[in-house]
Scaffold this motif. Structure first.
Motif, PDB file in Angstrom:
ATOM      1  N   UNK A   1       0.841  -1.198   0.000  1.00 40.91           N
ATOM      2  CA  UNK A   1       0.000   0.000   0.000  1.00 40.91           C
ATOM      3  C   UNK A   1       0.880   1.254   0.000  1.00 40.91           C
ATOM      4  N   UNK A   2       0.789   2.114  -1.032  1.00 39.99           N
ATOM      5  CA  UNK A   2       1.480   3.406  -0.979  1.00 39.99           C
ATOM      6  C   UNK A   2       0.858   4.280   0.120  1.00 39.99           C
ATOM      7  N   UNK A   3       1.704   5.069   0.789  1.00 43.02           N
ATOM      8  CA  UNK A   3       1.223   6.000   1.812  1.00 43.02           C
ATOM      9  C   UNK A   3       1.028   7.379   1.191  1.00 43.02           C
ATOM     10  N   UNK A   4       0.016   8.102   1.652  1.00 43.27           N
ATOM     11  CA  UNK A   4      -0.240   9.438   1.134  1.00 43.27           C
ATOM     12  C   UNK A   4      -0.866  10.297   2.213  1.00 43.27           C
ATOM     13  N   UNK A   5      -0.869  11.628   1.966  1.00 39.91           N
ATOM     14  CA  UNK A   5      -1.543  12.571   2.850  1.00 39.91           C
ATOM     15  C   UNK A   5      -2.439  13.466   2.007  1.00 39.91           C
ATOM     16  N   UNK A   6      -3.414  14.087   2.649  1.00 45.92           N
ATOM     17  CA  UNK A   6      -4.257  15.076   1.980  1.00 45.92           C
ATOM     18  C   UNK A   6      -3.712  16.464   2.281  1.00 45.92           C
ATOM     19  N   UNK A   7      -3.763  17.364   1.274  1.00 49.06           N
ATOM     20  CA  UNK A   7      -3.260  18.726   1.425  1.00 49.06           C
ATOM     21  C   UNK A   7      -4.446  19.684   1.454  1.00 49.06           C
ATOM     22  N   UNK A   8      -4.543  20.457   2.543  1.00 47.85           N
ATOM     23  CA  UNK A   8      -5.613  21.429   2.710  1.00 47.85           C
ATOM     24  C   UNK A   8      -5.108  22.803   2.297  1.00 47.85           C
ATOM     25  N   UNK A   9      -5.748  23.382   1.286  1.00 47.92           N
ATOM     26  CA  UNK A   9      -5.311  24.687   0.791  1.00 47.92           C
ATOM     27  C   UNK A   9      -5.409  25.737   1.886  1.00 47.92           C
ATOM     28  N   UNK A  10      -4.441  26.648   1.900  1.00 46.75           N
ATOM     29  CA  UNK A  10      -4.424  27.711   2.895  1.00 46.75           C
ATOM     30  C   UNK A  10      -3.210  28.582   2.743  1.00 46.75           C
ATOM     31  N   UNK A  11      -3.296  29.801   3.230  1.00 44.87           N
ATOM     32  CA  UNK A  11      -2.154  30.714   3.164  1.00 44.87           C
ATOM     33  C   UNK A  11      -1.711  30.995   1.753  1.00 44.87           C
ATOM     34  N   UNK A  12      -2.648  31.030   0.794  1.00 45.07           N
ATOM     35  CA  UNK A  12      -2.307  31.314  -0.590  1.00 45.07           C
ATOM     36  C   UNK A  12      -1.764  30.129  -1.346  1.00 45.07           C
ATOM     37  N   UNK A  13      -1.645  28.970  -0.695  1.00 44.53           N
ATOM     38  CA  UNK A  13      -1.096  27.777  -1.343  1.00 44.53           C
ATOM     39  C   UNK A  13      -2.202  26.764  -1.580  1.00 44.53           C
ATOM     40  N   UNK A  14      -2.288  26.289  -2.813  1.00 47.07           N
ATOM     41  CA  UNK A  14      -3.218  25.219  -3.151  1.00 47.07           C
ATOM     42  C   UNK A  14      -2.427  23.918  -3.283  1.00 47.07           C
ATOM     43  N   UNK A  15      -3.160  22.838  -3.523  1.00 43.00           N
ATOM     44  CA  UNK A  15      -2.505  21.527  -3.608  1.00 43.00           C
ATOM     45  C   UNK A  15      -1.438  21.492  -4.690  1.00 43.00           C
ATOM     46  N   UNK A  16      -1.686  22.212  -5.817  1.00 46.09           N
ATOM     47  CA  UNK A  16      -0.703  22.185  -6.908  1.00 46.09           C
ATOM     48  C   UNK A  16       0.562  22.966  -6.569  1.00 46.09           C
ATOM     49  N   UNK A  17       0.543  23.747  -5.506  1.00 48.03           N
ATOM     50  CA  UNK A  17       1.734  24.507  -5.091  1.00 48.03           C
ATOM     51  C   UNK A  17       2.589  23.743  -4.097  1.00 48.03           C
ATOM     52  N   UNK A  18       2.201  22.524  -3.755  1.00 48.37           N
ATOM     53  CA  UNK A  18       2.930  21.791  -2.719  1.00 48.37           C
ATOM     54  C   UNK A  18       3.319  20.406  -3.210  1.00 48.37           C
ATOM     55  N   UNK A  19       4.360  19.878  -2.637  1.00 48.12           N
ATOM     56  CA  UNK A  19       4.789  18.492  -2.873  1.00 48.12           C
ATOM     57  C   UNK A  19       5.189  17.890  -1.540  1.00 48.12           C
ATOM     58  N   UNK A  20       5.167  16.562  -1.487  1.00 49.46           N
ATOM     59  CA  UNK A  20       5.551  15.928  -0.218  1.00 49.46           C
ATOM     60  C   UNK A  20       6.283  14.617  -0.471  1.00 49.46           C
ATOM     61  N   UNK A  21       7.061  14.247   0.538  1.00 46.65           N
ATOM     62  CA  UNK A  21       7.742  12.954   0.551  1.00 46.65           C
ATOM     63  C   UNK A  21       7.399  12.240   1.853  1.00 46.65           C
ATOM     64  N   UNK A  22       7.192  10.922   1.763  1.00 41.76           N
ATOM     65  CA  UNK A  22       6.839  10.125   2.937  1.00 41.76           C
ATOM     66  C   UNK A  22       7.852   9.002   3.099  1.00 41.76           C
ATOM     67  N   UNK A  23       8.308   8.829   4.318  1.00 39.86           N
ATOM     68  CA  UNK A  23       9.225   7.724   4.641  1.00 39.86           C
ATOM     69  C   UNK A  23       8.611   6.876   5.756  1.00 39.86           C
ATOM     70  N   UNK A  24       8.330   5.580   5.479  1.00 36.19           N
ATOM     71  CA  UNK A  24       8.496   4.866   4.209  1.00 36.19           C
ATOM     72  C   UNK A  24       7.417   5.283   3.213  1.00 36.19           C
ATOM     73  N   UNK A  25       7.717   5.062   1.932  1.00 37.77           N
ATOM     74  CA  UNK A  25       6.760   5.448   0.902  1.00 37.77           C
ATOM     75  C   UNK A  25       5.582   4.493   0.838  1.00 37.77           C
ATOM     76  N   UNK A  26       5.772   3.254   1.293  1.00 39.73           N
ATOM     77  CA  UNK A  26       4.694   2.263   1.260  1.00 39.73           C
ATOM     78  C   UNK A  26       4.921   1.244   2.358  1.00 39.73           C
TER      79      UNK A  26
END
Length: 431
Positions: free
Chosen positions: A238-263
C-alpha cells in the motif's frame, strides 16, 4: 409330454422346493410349542441418577450387562432381544461416594407379555444385583487451544490470530482424579492447500499436560465439537499518502511531499484488500507551512488488516511549498468589533505575512488587507491595553493568502465628554 417334463431341469427344481416346504412344515408341527432360549448382553440402566447430580455425585465405570434364560411359546420368545428387555437398578437413595450393590428389576416388553395367555418365564439370570461405584464429582474450566496442522496455498498467509472460535473455554465434570489430568482442550484443523477462509465444526479433544488425549468415558464435557473459522490472508503493498488542505495562498498544486516509508506491506483477507489501493495518513494544512513542514503521522490500519512490519508504527512526512512568494506587509486597516460602550478604543498597525504568486502581489492595494478584532469578551479598564485575537482577510484576490495567526493590541481610554450648548454660550459671555 410327460416324459419331456420329467427330463427337464425345471421339473426337478420345483420338486425339490416342494419337498423342502413339506419338511419345514413337518418339523415346525412336530417340535414342541415351548422354547427355552438364552438372551445375552442386556444393558442395565440406572434410574434416579439425577438425584446423584444434585448431591454432587457421579457413577463411574463400564455400564453393566446381564444374561437371561427365558421360556415360553416359541412364536413369542423369538420376539425377545437385548434391545426390548428393560433392566434397571435404582440409585436414587445414594447420598455419598462409595461402592453399592443395587438390585435389578427386569421388565419384558408389553407386546410379548400380552401376546399370549401362556406365561413367558425368566428361568435364570446371570445376576440379581450389580455393583455401582459412585464418586464425588468436580468441575473444571479449561482453555480451548486451536492447532493448524494443514497447509495454505501459495501467496497465502496465516498467524496465531487466524482462528476464531465459538468459545475459548470448556467446562469438564467428572471424577476428581480424572478431571485433574485434563490440562487443556484442543481443536485441530488439518485441511490442506487452503486459499480462503475455512469455516466448520471441529471435534474437541481433552489433553493432559504432555498433550496426550484424555479418556472421556468417566467425564461429562460441555460440548464435543465447536464452530471454528480459520482466516487465510493475502498480502498487498500500500502506498502512503496525505491530503493537502489549501491555505495561506497555497493550493494543492503549489505543494509536494515525501513520505518515509513510501509504502508498507499489509496482510488481510482478500475481500478486505481488493478495494484498498493506498493508505491516507491524515491532512496537512498548507496555511501553517511557510516553506517546508515536517510531520510524523501514526500508521493506522482498518480493522482486520495488519502490517507485515509491526514495528513501523509511524511515517515521516515532509511538505514543501513551491513557486510562491512570501512578503511581510503592514496595515492599519483594523476594525474593532463588538466594542463595549462607555470607552474609547484605538489599535495601531499590524505586520502580516502574505503568500502568493508574484503577479498577484501587483494587484494588492493597502485597503485590500483587512484586520478584524472582536472586543466582545474583554473587560475594559480606562488607561489599559488589551491584546485580542485578530482575523486577517485579503479582499478580492483569492491567489493570496495570510500565513500564521495574529493578535492586536488595543488601548482603552475614557470616552471624551461632549460640551452642551448652554456651556458653550456661558463661555462666550465670560469676559
Amino acid at each position: 409330454m410327460w416324459n419331456k417334463l420329467k427330463q427337464s431341469k425345471a421339473f426337478y427344481v420345483v420338486i425339490a422346493i416342494l419337498g423342502a416346504i413339506v419338511f419345514w412344515l413337518y418339523v415346525d408341527i412336530a417340535q414342541p410349542s415351548e422354547a427355552n432360549v438364552p438372551i445375552r448382553g442386556i444393558p442395565v440402566t440406572f434410574t434416579g441418577a439425577e438425584s446423584l447430580s444434585s448431591e454432587g455425585l457421579l457413577i463411574i465405570g463400564d455400564s453393566p450387562t446381564i444374561d437371561l434364560r427365558v421360556s415360553g411359546p416359541r412364536s413369542v420368545i423369538t420376539r425377545l432381544n437385548p434391545g426390548n428387555i428393560t433392566v434397571t437398578a435404582s440409585v436414587a437413595d445414594i447420598k455419598e461416594a462409595g461402592v453399592y450393590s443395587t438390585e435389578l428389576s427386569i421388565n419384558l416388553p408389553s407386546s410379548v407379555t400380552s401376546a399370549t395367555s401362556q406365561q413367558v418365564r425368566i428361568i435364570s439370570r446371570s445376576a440379581s444385583a450389580v455393583d455401582v461405584t459412585v464418586v464425588k464429582m468436580v468441575s473444571k474450566t479449561v482453555e480451548i487451544i486451536p492447532e493448524f496442522t494443514g497447509t495454505v496455498a501459495q501467496n497465502r498467509f496465516y498467524d496465531e490470530d487466524s482462528f476464531a472460535l465459538q468459545q475459548r473455554e470448556l467446562l469438564v465434570q467428572g471424577e476428581e482424579s480424572v478431571v485433574d489430568t485434563v490440562s487443556y482442550a484442543k481443536v485441530e484443523l488439518t485441511e490442506r492447500n487452503l486459499s480462503s477462509t475455512w469455516t466448520g465444526w471441529l471435534d474437541v479433544v481433552l489433553c493432559d499436560k504432555e498433550g496426550n488425549p484424555v479418556n472421556t468415558d468417566n467425564l461429562t464435557v460441555e460440548t464435543d465439537a465447536i464452530s471454528v473459522a480459520f482466516y487465510v490472508d493475502c498480502q498487498k503493498e500500500l502506498p502512503l499518502q496525505v491530503s493537502l488542505l489549501a491555505g495561506g495562498g497555497a493550493a494543492e498544486e503549489n505543494a509536494s511531499y515525501e513520505i518515509t516509508p513510501a509504502s508498507i506491506i499489509v496482510t488481510g483477507q482478500e475481500i478486505q484488500l481488493e478495494d484498498l489501493e493506498s493508505l491516507n495518513l491524515g491532512t496537512v494544512d498548507l496555511g501553517k507551512i511557510i516553506t517546508t513542514g515536517t510531520y510524523d503521522f501514526p500508521i493506522t490500519l482498518p480493522a482486520g488488516i495488519s502490517q507485515q512490519n509491526p514495528e513501523q508504527t509511524s511515517a515521516h512526512v515532509t511538505v514543501s511549498i513551491n513557486g510562491l512568494e512570501t512578503r511581510k506587509l503592514v496595515t492599519s486597516n483594523i476594525q474593532l468589533l463588538n466594542a463595549p460602550e462607555g470607552h474609547s478604543y484605538q489599535a495601531g498597525s499590524l505586520e502580516v505575512r502574505v503568500r502568493g504568486k508574484a503577479e498577484a502581489f501587483e494587484l494588492l492595494m493597502n485597503d485590500d488587507i483587512r484586520v478584524q478584532a472582536d472586543l466582545k469578551e474583554i473587560e475594559p479598564v480606562d488607561g489599559t491595553k488589551v491584546t485580542v485575537p485578530a482575523e486577517v482577510v485579503i479582499d478580492g484576490i483569492s491567489e493570496l493568502g495570510v500565513l500564521g495567526s495574529y493578535s492586536v493590541e488595543v488601548s482603552v481610554q475614557p470616552m471624551a465628554e461632549t460640551a452642551s450648548p448652554e456651556d458653550e454660550g456661558a463661555e462666550e459671555e465670560t469676559p
